[in-house]
Design a protein around this motif. Structure first.
Motif, mmCIF file in Angstrom:
data_model
loop_
_atom_site.group_PDB
_atom_site.id
_atom_site.type_symbol
_atom_site.label_atom_id
_atom_site.label_comp_id
_atom_site.label_asym_id
_atom_site.label_seq_id
_atom_site.Cartn_x
_atom_site.Cartn_y
_atom_site.Cartn_z
ATOM 1 N N ARG A 168 1.046 -1.536 -0.039
ATOM 2 C CA ARG A 168 -0.126 -0.126 0.196
ATOM 3 C C ARG A 168 0.941 1.625 -0.145
ATOM 4 N NH1 ARG A 168 -4.130 -1.850 4.657
ATOM 5 N NH2 ARG A 168 -6.107 -3.160 3.119
ATOM 6 N N SER A 169 1.596 1.016 0.621
ATOM 7 C CA SER A 169 2.763 2.071 0.942
ATOM 8 C C SER A 169 3.935 2.442 -0.145
ATOM 9 C CB SER A 169 3.661 1.986 2.099
ATOM 10 O OG SER A 169 3.562 2.060 2.881
ATOM 11 N N ALA A 170 3.281 1.912 -1.523
ATOM 12 C CA ALA A 170 4.554 1.427 -2.404
ATOM 13 C C ALA A 170 3.185 1.741 -3.399
ATOM 14 C CB ALA A 170 4.816 0.532 -2.774
ATOM 15 N N GLY A 171 2.289 1.999 -3.679
ATOM 16 C CA GLY A 171 1.065 2.901 -3.808
ATOM 17 C C GLY A 171 0.658 1.553 -4.641
ATOM 18 N N LEU A 172 0.144 0.775 -4.326
ATOM 19 C CA LEU A 172 -0.813 -0.296 -4.828
ATOM 20 C C LEU A 172 -2.022 -0.596 -4.178
ATOM 21 C CD1 LEU A 172 2.655 -0.981 -5.497
ATOM 22 C CD2 LEU A 172 1.455 -3.828 -6.071
ATOM 23 N N SER A 173 -2.905 -1.632 -5.084
ATOM 24 C CA SER A 173 -4.137 -1.018 -4.722
ATOM 25 C C SER A 173 -4.397 -3.087 -3.823
ATOM 26 C CB SER A 173 -5.304 -1.048 -5.576
ATOM 27 O OG SER A 173 -6.516 -1.260 -4.793
ATOM 28 N N VAL A 174 -4.482 -2.522 -2.287
ATOM 29 C CA VAL A 174 -4.416 -4.492 -2.537
ATOM 30 C C VAL A 174 -5.719 -5.454 -2.431
ATOM 31 C CG1 VAL A 174 -3.956 -5.981 0.011
ATOM 32 C CG2 VAL A 174 -2.351 -4.023 -0.955
ATOM 33 N N ALA A 175 -5.997 -5.707 -2.705
ATOM 34 C CA ALA A 175 -7.541 -7.039 -2.954
ATOM 35 C C ALA A 175 -8.180 -7.826 -2.009
ATOM 36 C CB ALA A 175 -7.603 -7.254 -4.703
ATOM 37 N N GLY A 176 -6.856 -8.323 -1.419
ATOM 38 C CA GLY A 176 -6.813 -9.064 -0.627
ATOM 39 C C GLY A 176 -5.730 -10.319 -0.481
ATOM 40 N N LEU A 177 -6.278 -11.222 0.266
ATOM 41 C CA LEU A 177 -4.816 -11.888 0.712
ATOM 42 C C LEU A 177 -5.265 -13.319 0.866
ATOM 43 C CD1 LEU A 177 -1.841 -11.974 2.996
ATOM 44 C CD2 LEU A 177 -3.002 -14.106 2.881
ATOM 45 N N ALA A 178 -4.339 -14.384 -0.374
ATOM 46 C CA ALA A 178 -4.557 -15.645 -0.313
ATOM 47 C C ALA A 178 -4.232 -16.717 0.064
ATOM 48 C CB ALA A 178 -5.184 -16.048 -1.297
ATOM 49 N N ALA A 179 -4.194 -17.492 0.592
ATOM 50 C CA ALA A 179 -3.405 -18.326 1.489
ATOM 51 C C ALA A 179 -3.303 -20.112 1.401
ATOM 52 C CB ALA A 179 -3.644 -18.134 2.881
ATOM 53 N N ILE A 180 -3.268 -20.565 1.345
ATOM 54 C CA ILE A 180 -3.478 -22.165 2.233
ATOM 55 C C ILE A 180 -4.219 -22.905 2.598
ATOM 56 C CG2 ILE A 180 -2.288 -24.496 2.008
ATOM 57 C CD1 ILE A 180 -0.042 -24.319 -0.207
ATOM 58 N N PHE A 181 -3.764 -22.153 3.967
ATOM 59 C CA PHE A 181 -4.190 -22.420 5.331
ATOM 60 C C PHE A 181 -4.280 -21.218 6.813
ATOM 61 C CE2 PHE A 181 -3.893 -24.890 9.274
ATOM 62 C CZ PHE A 181 -4.590 -26.157 9.083
ATOM 63 N N THR A 182 -5.402 -21.591 7.460
ATOM 64 C CA THR A 182 -5.200 -20.197 8.565
ATOM 65 C C THR A 182 -5.066 -21.390 9.726
ATOM 66 O OG1 THR A 182 -6.535 -18.906 9.892
ATOM 67 C CG2 THR A 182 -8.242 -20.364 8.498
ATOM 68 N N TYR A 183 -5.256 -21.255 11.250
ATOM 69 C CA TYR A 183 -5.306 -22.004 11.962
ATOM 70 C C TYR A 183 -6.300 -21.411 12.723
ATOM 71 C CZ TYR A 183 -0.286 -23.339 12.093
ATOM 72 O OH TYR A 183 1.174 -23.801 12.007
ATOM 73 N N GLY A 184 -6.901 -20.513 11.947
ATOM 74 C CA GLY A 184 -8.281 -19.772 12.444
ATOM 75 C C GLY A 184 -8.019 -19.201 13.706
ATOM 76 N N PHE A 185 -7.230 -18.310 14.015
ATOM 77 C CA PHE A 185 -7.436 -17.725 15.306
ATOM 78 C C PHE A 185 -7.942 -16.529 15.440
ATOM 79 C CE2 PHE A 185 -2.495 -18.802 16.212
ATOM 80 C CZ PHE A 185 -3.337 -20.408 16.686
ATOM 81 N N ALA A 186 -9.363 -15.661 16.515
ATOM 82 C CA ALA A 186 -9.640 -14.942 16.982
ATOM 83 C C ALA A 186 -8.510 -13.530 15.525
ATOM 84 C CB ALA A 186 -10.516 -15.414 17.617
ATOM 85 N N GLN A 187 -7.542 -13.640 16.691
ATOM 86 C CA GLN A 187 -6.629 -12.670 16.839
ATOM 87 C C GLN A 187 -6.054 -12.492 14.999
ATOM 88 O OE1 GLN A 187 -2.531 -13.311 18.724
ATOM 89 N NE2 GLN A 187 -1.972 -11.070 18.609
ATOM 90 N N ALA A 188 -6.331 -13.514 14.606
ATOM 91 C CA ALA A 188 -5.668 -13.500 12.808
ATOM 92 C C ALA A 188 -7.287 -12.509 12.492
ATOM 93 C CB ALA A 188 -5.926 -14.515 12.432
ATOM 94 N N ASP A 189 -8.634 -12.762 12.693
ATOM 95 C CA ASP A 189 -8.902 -12.022 12.050
ATOM 96 C C ASP A 189 -9.370 -10.388 12.577
ATOM 97 O OD1 ASP A 189 -10.128 -14.637 11.153
ATOM 98 O OD2 ASP A 189 -11.820 -14.897 12.635
ATOM 99 N N GLU A 190 -9.458 -10.339 13.517
ATOM 100 C CA GLU A 190 -8.880 -8.892 13.793
ATOM 101 C C GLU A 190 -8.109 -8.050 13.514
ATOM 102 O OE1 GLU A 190 -8.792 -9.715 18.771
ATOM 103 O OE2 GLU A 190 -10.654 -10.457 18.649
ATOM 104 N N ASN A 191 -6.297 -8.583 13.800
ATOM 105 C CA ASN A 191 -5.807 -7.880 12.334
ATOM 106 C C ASN A 191 -5.975 -7.898 11.246
ATOM 107 O OD1 ASN A 191 -3.844 -8.078 15.053
ATOM 108 N ND2 ASN A 191 -3.457 -9.872 14.442
#
Length: 215
Positions: free
Chosen positions: A137-160
């Motif tokens: 974002r600081s470099a001027g790109l528009s971040v549509a989102g993030l994709a990953a293979i796996f998540t532990y499903g922590f509430a902290q991740a959702d909050e962050n």
């Protein structure tokens, strides 16, 4: 798809479950699970499946994008594979800027205004992933989102991710993994409660287990 990815990760031992003999993470947390998705790269069938499903996920969830960005280091090879599948340019974000040469934090050709999807292999708390998002974002790109293979499903991740206003999607998750493992007798069904409790309070889980063992 969540269960198929979980099956593959367990089959090739990219994920190991040891509820009664927990691993110790670099953070010091005790964990009944260890995930190393780099192992998928050594298995062509799994690697191909993940590449295709991540590409499909991006198209369905984020629409048209201009570039794929990997997060160093484990997100780089996965990101390259996805960029190749989609016929898109690839860049990657270092964990810190180079201390020599150009001092780059982002490697590759960056064009301001491009719409980018970030690729990670694994989501835990999301902090390192979101550092990469902020760099883009600081470099001027528009971040549509993030994709990953796996998540532990922590509430902290959702909050962050919510606080950073960044969407994320994964191919599989901890809930699907332990469901598959129990259904196929990889773990005993009596261990399900133990595994479920870890995700709710991972930083304290190991201490609680030690106290129970001493009592």
């Amino acid at each position: 798809m969540e269960l198929k990815v979980a099956e593959f990760l367990l089959q090739i031992k990219a994920i190991k479950l040891q509820p009664n003999n927990p691993f110790t993470w670099a953070s010091g947390w005790k964990s009944p699970i260890y995930c190393d998705n780099r192992i998928t790269l050594s298995h062509p069938q799994v690697r191909t499946f993940i590449r295709q499903k991540l590409a499909q996920l991006i198209q369905e969830e984020f629409g048209s994008v201009d570039v794929i960005a990997g997060v160093a280091t484990a997100g780089i090879p996965q990101g390259v594979l996805v960029a190749q599948e989609l016929g898109l340019p690839f860049i990657y974000v270092r964990s810190k800027a180079k201390e020599h040469g150009t001092g780059s934090l982002i490697e590759g050709e960056v064009v301001e205004g491009q719409r980018v999807v970030v690729i990670e292999d694994l989501i835990s708390t999301g902090k390192s992933s979101l550092q990469a998002v902020e760099a883009l974002r600081s470099a001027g790109l528009s971040v549509a989102g993030l994709a990953a293979i796996f998540t532990y499903g922590f509430a902290q991740a959702d909050e962050n991710f919510a606080a950073a206003k960044c969407r994320f999607q994964t191919l599989s998750n901890y809930g699907a993994l332990i469901d598959y493992a129990a259904e196929h007798s990889i773990i005993a069904k009596s261990e399900m409660e133990l595994l479920s409790k870890w995700r709710l309070n991972p930083s304290e889980w190991g201490q609680n287990q030690a106290l129970k063992s001493e009592s």
